[in-house]
Each structure stands twice: as structure tokens, then as C-alpha cells.
Design a protein around this motif. Sequence first.
Motif, PDB file in Angstrom:
ATOM      1  N   ASP A   6      11.833   7.780   3.663  1.00  0.00           N
ATOM      2  CA  ASP A   6      11.775   8.588   2.446  1.00  0.00           C
ATOM      3  C   ASP A   6      13.180   8.808   1.892  1.00  0.00           C
ATOM      4  N   TRP A   9      14.247   5.637   0.243  1.00  0.00           N
ATOM      5  CA  TRP A   9      13.559   5.430  -1.030  1.00  0.00           C
ATOM      6  C   TRP A   9      14.142   6.311  -2.131  1.00  0.00           C
ATOM      7  N   ARG A  10      14.545   7.511  -1.759  1.00  0.00           N
ATOM      8  CA  ARG A  10      15.099   8.446  -2.741  1.00  0.00           C
ATOM      9  C   ARG A  10      16.576   8.173  -3.056  1.00  0.00           C
ATOM     10  N   ARG A 265      14.268  11.346  -7.976  1.00  0.00           N
ATOM     11  CA  ARG A 265      14.167  10.974  -6.565  1.00  0.00           C
ATOM     12  C   ARG A 265      15.097  11.822  -5.713  1.00  0.00           C
ATOM     13  N   HIS A 272       6.297  10.325  -4.311  1.00  0.00           N
ATOM     14  CA  HIS A 272       6.629   8.979  -4.757  1.00  0.00           C
ATOM     15  C   HIS A 272       5.738   8.580  -5.930  1.00  0.00           C
ATOM     16  N   GLU A 276       7.117   7.637  -9.659  1.00  0.00           N
ATOM     17  CA  GLU A 276       6.905   6.282 -10.169  1.00  0.00           C
ATOM     18  C   GLU A 276       6.106   6.306 -11.472  1.00  0.00           C
TER      19      GLU A 276
END
Length: 418
Positions: A6, A9-10, A265, A272, A276
Amino acid sequence: MSLFADLSWRGLIAHCTDPEALAHDLDHGKITSYVGFDPTAPSLHMGNLLQLTLARRLQDYGHRPILLVGGSTGLIGDPRQSSERNLNPTELVHAWGERIREQVERYVSFEGDNGAIIVNNYDWTQGLSTLDFLRDIGKHFPVNRMLDREVIKTRLETGISYTEFSYVLLQSLDYLELHKKYGATLQTGGSDQWGNITAGVDLIRRVTGNKVHALSTPLVVREDGVKYGKTESGTLWMDGEMTSPYTFHQYFLNIEDSMVGTFLRMFTKRSHEEIEELEKLTAESPHLRSAQRVLADDLTDLVHSVGQREAATAAAKAIFGQGDLRELDKATLEAVAGELPLVVWEQFNGRTILDALSESAIFDSRSAARRAVSEGGAYLNNERIVDADRELCGEDLLAGSLMIIRRGKKTIGALRVG
């Protein structure tokens, strides 16, 4: 998704030590992490907010955060690329430290078995003798490695004091102290702190033989690459008296499309899927500014309050004629005026509405102002002007000193008296 995945991803991981081991420890059991804030100004700023939201994110996953206020390191100052820092008086640094402690404690929870801890490194350094510091800490720092740091290389050409050169020892001591006392095994910070952070990792290994972690986040930068820092123009302070909630909200409402997804993010708790979807809306219908509205609302709620965000939103609507400007408090009106082209009059006795229009920053001449009045497109405090030659009076002033002038729907300026 695992916590480490996570964070990746951020976009929250610029560097880390042993990613596989860190990912394992973050996802199995509870660790204690720490992040520090030096009181080199009376308030934290947006760059610091990233560290606070990271600490909160770690706590939400069950880990225990330590927030350190640098009462001693703030007296020294981390070396800058450009020049030597001015040393602030001890009393001032301590006063700033107290203000920063009050700021940071709002972002974490002190409840439960992973309740946050707030510490001040002045507590374990004020009584430390020079001899003990040199023998117990200094002996573990090879000078050649200290000289190899990029900021030190840069400053050697222009000069650097032993005080700033030694800053890394103090920050490393913090990690060692928190490791011994609280079992801290992770230090986080901005990527510009990576050298200091890894020096602490190395010190713990040399003193205790233990292996600990380090993680740095990318610097929070504007689209032009300039970071949000205390010395850059246009700093976004987290103190509402230094950057008003209105100005704060407006900034993120107007942020570039290219940056809004990154900031959602990094800073928000949005899922998520939500982020998105907002990124998709930005790509397909950028004029709606859907993502910017979510970002501005979420961050203003976080840094200030829901009430302050609602006041900021009401102010934005009011200056475009969708609300009553007279319902706004003086602080909000001052913030609004500060964001508009502003003209200052020392006094306005005997002046007319036409004077106010023509001397504002939104009309080129008296004839242009008069023409806008005749066409029904000139407004004073959201009221359409009918008689441009009417003399101004006290009732025309908002909060006793301000007038908001508008041409058409979107061209707005402010005039302050006194």
C-alpha cells in the motif's frame, strides 16, 4: 494488500533499508516507529504533513508511532545546501517546540496498546557532557563517511561549521535512545534526511548489534519541482493564523491536474478504488475538478476542521456572488482579500463608488468602470451598482475595513481602508 504494498502504491517510499525484511516486519506483528520534527519555525508546513499522515497510516495498521520534537536538534539545525543556518535563541526554539508538540498530537491516537508517544530530544541531551558524547557517540562515526554525504560535499566548498557538521550525530543519538527505551525499529522521514536516518541505523548496529529499519518518503514538491519547505515563497503552513483555512483550501482546489492524483494517494485515507475513479474523472472531465474538491476538503478537514472547511467553502461561494459576504468573519474576509488583487486606501471620506472601482486592480480606467456600471456588470460587496457617483459610507465596509469589487462573474478585486 499488505501495508508495504500500500505504501508503495501511494508513492510513499523513496528509499528503504532491506525492503523484504521491512515488508515482513510491517505485515507481521507490531513495530515501533519514529519521526522527528525540528522547531526551526513556529509552525509545521505541508512537507511535514506527509510524515504525520505516514505515522497515522502505520498506526492504523497496528504499529506504534513516536513523534519526536527536536528541542536540541532544533537548536543546531540540519545543514542546508546553500548556507549556514542562523542559530535561534534557546527560549524561542523551546516555545516553537511547544507549539509543534500541540500540532503533531492531533494526528495520532494515544489510546490502545499502540497509543502514540511524544518525546523531546532535549530531555536526553541537555545533561550529556561533551566528553561522554565524544566517547560514546562520536567514536562510532568515521569522518570519511561523514564527508561523503552530498550536503557536506557541497558545503565544504563554501564552508560549514563544526556545529552543523555534527548534526548527524545528534539525530543518530535520537534513534539509539528511542531504540533502547521504547524498542523503536523504524525511523521515517523525507528523502533529504536519508543520510541522517541511515547514520542512525548504523549507530544502533555498532552499539547494540541490532538491525533496524529506515524508510524515506519522496519530497513533497510542486509541479515545477520546488519543494514545500519553510524557506520557499508561498509556504503552506499548518497553523491557521499563518496560512488561513481559506487559503489552504483554495490552494488544493486549484492544484494542477498532474499533481492531484499523487496528492490523493499520499495524503488521504481514500481507498485505491476511490482514488483511481477520481483520477479517471480528472482525465475525462478535468473541468469538473472532482478530484481537487475531494483533496481540498479532505486536507482542510484534517489540518483544520470540518467547520473551518465549511467556512472556507462558504467564503469561496460568497465572493462569486453565491452567498452573503457580510456573514463571513473578519479573519476569513482578510484571507479572501489576501488572495485577490488588493488596493489600500488610507481613508475614504468623500470618495465615491466610481473612485473605488476605477482605483481597484480590475478596471483600467474611470470610463471602463462607468461603462461596466451602465451595463449592469459592476458589483460592490456582491450588490449590483446602480449609482456610480454615490459617496461611500461606513456601511460599505465589510468587517470595518474591506470592500470586495467584482466585474462580471469572475473578475474580482479587494480594497482595504486603513
